[in-house]
Scaffold this active site. Structure first.
Site, PDB file in Angstrom:
ATOM      1  N   CYS A  53      -2.514   8.393 -58.741  1.00 56.84           N
ATOM      2  CA  CYS A  53      -3.749   9.169 -58.889  1.00 56.84           C
ATOM      3  C   CYS A  53      -3.527  10.582 -58.339  1.00 56.84           C
ATOM      4  O   CYS A  53      -3.068  10.740 -57.207  1.00 56.84           O
ATOM      5  CB  CYS A  53      -4.878   8.490 -58.116  1.00 56.84           C
ATOM      6  N   CYS A  89      -8.564  12.218 -51.573  1.00 59.94           N
ATOM      7  CA  CYS A  89      -9.713  11.311 -51.722  1.00 59.94           C
ATOM      8  C   CYS A  89      -9.724  10.237 -50.625  1.00 59.94           C
ATOM      9  O   CYS A  89      -8.679   9.745 -50.204  1.00 59.94           O
ATOM     10  CB  CYS A  89      -9.619  10.654 -53.101  1.00 59.94           C
ATOM     11  N   CYS A  95     -11.163   8.048 -62.226  1.00 58.22           N
ATOM     12  CA  CYS A  95     -10.749   7.276 -61.048  1.00 58.22           C
ATOM     13  C   CYS A  95      -9.766   6.219 -61.541  1.00 58.22           C
ATOM     14  O   CYS A  95     -10.129   5.376 -62.365  1.00 58.22           O
ATOM     15  CB  CYS A  95     -11.951   6.625 -60.377  1.00 58.22           C
ATOM     16  N   GLN A 144     -19.415  -8.892 -57.685  1.00 56.24           N
ATOM     17  CA  GLN A 144     -18.065  -8.515 -57.238  1.00 56.24           C
ATOM     18  C   GLN A 144     -17.472  -7.459 -58.164  1.00 56.24           C
ATOM     19  O   GLN A 144     -17.662  -7.516 -59.376  1.00 56.24           O
ATOM     20  CB  GLN A 144     -17.152  -9.743 -57.200  1.00 56.24           C
ATOM     21  N   TYR A 147     -26.296 -16.024 -48.639  1.00 52.70           N
ATOM     22  CA  TYR A 147     -26.040 -14.685 -49.180  1.00 52.70           C
ATOM     23  C   TYR A 147     -25.549 -14.828 -50.628  1.00 52.70           C
ATOM     24  O   TYR A 147     -24.451 -14.396 -50.974  1.00 52.70           O
ATOM     25  CB  TYR A 147     -25.010 -13.931 -48.330  1.00 52.70           C
ATOM     26  N   GLU A 174     -30.976 -15.470 -50.618  1.00 53.13           N
ATOM     27  CA  GLU A 174     -30.601 -14.074 -50.898  1.00 53.13           C
ATOM     28  C   GLU A 174     -31.788 -13.163 -50.609  1.00 53.13           C
ATOM     29  O   GLU A 174     -32.937 -13.518 -50.874  1.00 53.13           O
ATOM     30  CB  GLU A 174     -30.145 -13.983 -52.365  1.00 53.13           C
ATOM     31  N   ASP A 189     -21.058 -16.017 -47.644  1.00 54.92           N
ATOM     32  CA  ASP A 189     -20.448 -14.802 -48.215  1.00 54.92           C
ATOM     33  C   ASP A 189     -21.289 -13.600 -47.792  1.00 54.92           C
ATOM     34  O   ASP A 189     -21.993 -12.985 -48.609  1.00 54.92           O
ATOM     35  CB  ASP A 189     -20.396 -14.943 -49.756  1.00 54.92           C
ATOM     36  N   CYS A 201     -15.250  -9.831 -46.697  1.00 57.55           N
ATOM     37  CA  CYS A 201     -14.535  -8.594 -47.052  1.00 57.55           C
ATOM     38  C   CYS A 201     -14.289  -7.766 -45.796  1.00 57.55           C
ATOM     39  O   CYS A 201     -13.828  -6.641 -45.872  1.00 57.55           O
ATOM     40  CB  CYS A 201     -15.344  -7.798 -48.081  1.00 57.55           C
TER      41      CYS A 201
HETATM   42  C1  SAM Z   1     -20.940 -10.097 -50.329  1.00 57.36           C
HETATM   43  S1  SAM Z   1     -22.420 -10.331 -51.234  1.00 57.36           S
HETATM   44  C2  SAM Z   1     -22.172 -11.956 -51.863  1.00 57.36           C
HETATM   45  C3  SAM Z   1     -22.932 -12.312 -53.108  1.00 57.36           C
HETATM   46  C4  SAM Z   1     -22.473 -13.547 -53.882  1.00 57.36           C
HETATM   47  N1  SAM Z   1     -21.999 -14.614 -53.059  1.00 57.36           N
HETATM   48  C5  SAM Z   1     -21.435 -13.184 -54.931  1.00 57.36           C
HETATM   49  O1  SAM Z   1     -20.283 -13.618 -54.806  1.00 57.36           O
HETATM   50  O2  SAM Z   1     -21.774 -12.449 -55.877  1.00 57.36           O
HETATM   51  C6  SAM Z   1     -23.603 -10.489 -49.947  1.00 57.36           C
HETATM   52  C7  SAM Z   1     -25.016 -10.705 -50.423  1.00 57.36           C
HETATM   53  O3  SAM Z   1     -25.836 -10.897 -49.259  1.00 57.36           O
HETATM   54  C8  SAM Z   1     -27.092 -10.287 -49.476  1.00 57.36           C
HETATM   55  N2  SAM Z   1     -27.675 -10.104 -48.127  1.00 57.36           N
HETATM   56  C9  SAM Z   1     -27.427  -9.134 -47.225  1.00 57.36           C
HETATM   57  N3  SAM Z   1     -28.060  -9.388 -46.068  1.00 57.36           N
HETATM   58  C10 SAM Z   1     -28.746 -10.546 -46.246  1.00 57.36           C
HETATM   59  C11 SAM Z   1     -29.590 -11.336 -45.401  1.00 57.36           C
HETATM   60  N4  SAM Z   1     -29.855 -10.984 -44.155  1.00 57.36           N
HETATM   61  N5  SAM Z   1     -30.086 -12.479 -45.908  1.00 57.36           N
HETATM   62  C12 SAM Z   1     -29.840 -12.853 -47.191  1.00 57.36           C
HETATM   63  N6  SAM Z   1     -29.039 -12.151 -48.023  1.00 57.36           N
HETATM   64  C13 SAM Z   1     -28.496 -11.012 -47.560  1.00 57.36           C
HETATM   65  C14 SAM Z   1     -26.758  -9.056 -50.267  1.00 57.36           C
HETATM   66  O4  SAM Z   1     -27.895  -8.582 -50.972  1.00 57.36           O
HETATM   67  C15 SAM Z   1     -25.650  -9.564 -51.197  1.00 57.36           C
HETATM   68  O5  SAM Z   1     -26.181 -10.073 -52.382  1.00 57.36           O
END
Ligand code: SAM
Length: 398
Positions: free
Chosen positions: A67, A73, A147, A237, A263, A284, A329, A356
């Site tokens: 890049c 960047c 990008c 993702q 989550y 969520e 997650d 992550c």
């Molecule tokens: C890393 S993502 C994972 C989403 C899903 N597992 C996927 O693979 O697509 C984290 C998720 O947690 C949600 N989130 C963040 N804080 C939260 C909370 N306190 N309670 C519930 N969900 C939450 C975000 O909106 C997001 O959708």
């Protein structure tokens, strides 16, 4: 102080490390074996943060970045390495961080099939009509017209974005399996829309300050033959190939009758888990994501999944069934103590923790370690050519 240093090792954020007169010098975008003349970004008594000015000599395996914006960047960190070495770096990084929490399991690495042009999402800043990313370590804009780690259908929209005449703001562009685009703009400026251009470019929707002004505010994506409606503000993702591998890992590791997916976003992992479970609950916080999740369960004919809108820390108490597997997650900040305590109280036989942010993963595993053993660790190269990586830890109750 001299401003030339030989890089001996790397830190956890993709910077090269060298030493001058007992002081640690962190030089971005350099690797062991490089000798580099640097510009100081920040200096304290014990360390210097620097960026490379000129390479006096390079590690014989160092590559020219693919890049042209790489050295300015702030987005990518590892483009000067061959791809396999970026994976080795990530394994060492995750091992080092997890070792500090007393975890020393073997790691299985899932590499990216195409580590360039893999991202289905770009997040651009606009300042004084310059469109791009923040320069490394600053809030100055590096203007970009392409990008190299983002899918070409998104890059192809950048001239249209320029024509909108946005002076200041932020724009997120996403694409799906079919190269359709969802464009979300946050700005106080009046924008110029050339709507007649967009059908050819497969623009599914344009959202201005959370209001849909063209097409729809969502599109359908497909991963492993499973359909997902995704609204512009719901998480999905960024790497479809690695996401498909994540699905396979979830499918292989879900055990028992009842599953809790914390989550859960638009319900991706809940729906995958439902194939091997009697009942799945997802929690969520984003309302549109829960609407998507309910629709996604229907679209994929899963009638054993329920979704709950709200914060995990508040809603987890609503689950009264005995839970066998908990999928976790979380966002980068990881778990709060209340949620950790509740998971320990639920006593699932199996936990699958997807993260992550390895540092936070390691802290949370330390807390869960009282009752659980780590059985398997995967590293998924979700964010190729950056130091970030997705880790999946499979835990079993002792
Ligand atoms: C890393 S993502 C994972 C989403 C899903 N597992 C996927 O693979 O697509 C984290 C998720 O947690 C949600 N989130 C963040 N804080 C939260 C909370 N306190 N309670 C519930 N969900 C939450 C975000 O909106 C997001 O959708």
């Amino acid at each position: 102080m001299k401003n030339v240093v030989e890089i001996e090792k790397m830190d956890h954020m993709g910077n090269g490390i060298g030493f001058i007169d007992g002081k640690t010098i962190f030089v971005s975008k350099s690797i062991p074996g490089d000798t580099v003349i640097f510009d100081i970004v920040k200096e304290t008594n014990s360390f210097v943060k620097a960026k490379p000015k000129k390479f006096v000599s390079r590690n014989h395996e160092a590559l020219s970045a693919f890049c042209p914006y790489y050295y300015q960047c702030g987005g990518c960190h590892l483009q000067n390495m061959i791809y396999e070495d970026t994976l080795n770096y990530k394994v060492d990084r995750v091992k080092n961080i997890l070792n500090r929490a007393g975890i020393d399991e073997d790691i299985e690495v899932i590499s990216n099939d195409n580590p360039k042009n893999y991202r289905n999402k770009i997040e651009l800043k606009i300042k004084d009509s310059l469109i791009g990313f923040y320069e490394e370590g600053t809030h100055d804009i590096i203007e970009i017209d392409n990008c190299r780690i983002t899918k070409e259908c998104i890059n192809n929209f950048l001239p249209d974005l320029k024509n909108m005449n946005i002076r200041n703001g932020e724009v997120t562009i996403r694409c799906n399996y079919n190269d359709e685009l969802l464009v979300s703009i946050k700005t106080d400026d009046n924008i110029n829309l050339n709507k007649e251009d967009y059908p050819d470019k497969k623009v599914a929707g344009i959202i201005l300050n959370d209001k849909c002004i063209y097409g729809d505010n969502k599109f359908i994506d497909i991963i492993n033959n499973t359909f997902f409606e995704v609204t512009y503000d719901a998480f999905f993702q960024v790497n479809p190939f690695i996401n498909s591998k994540l699905f396979e890992i979830i499918k292989d590791n879900v055990k028992g009758k009842n599953v809790l997916d914390l989550y859960c976003g638009v319900g991706t992992l809940s729906i995958v888990a439902s194939q091997n479970a009697k009942k799945v609950y997802g929690i969520e916080i984003i309302p549109n994501a829960v609407v998507n999740a309910l629709k996604n369960a229907k679209m994929n004919k899963c009638d054993n999944v329920d979704f709950i809108l709200g914060k995990v820390e508040d809603k987890i108490n609503l689950i009264k069934d005995e839970i066998d597997t908990v999928i976790i997650d979380p966002p980068r900040k990881g778990l709060d103590q209340k949620t950790i305590n509740k998971i320990l109280e639920i006593k699932p036989s199996n936990i699958i923790y997807i993260s992550c942010e390895t540092q936070k993963l390691s802290e949370d595993l330390k807390s869960l370690n009282t009752n659980y053993d780590v059985k398997k660790i995967y590293i998924l190269d979700m964010f190729s050519y950056t130091y970030h990586c997705e880790s999946v830890c499979v835990l079993e109750r002792r």
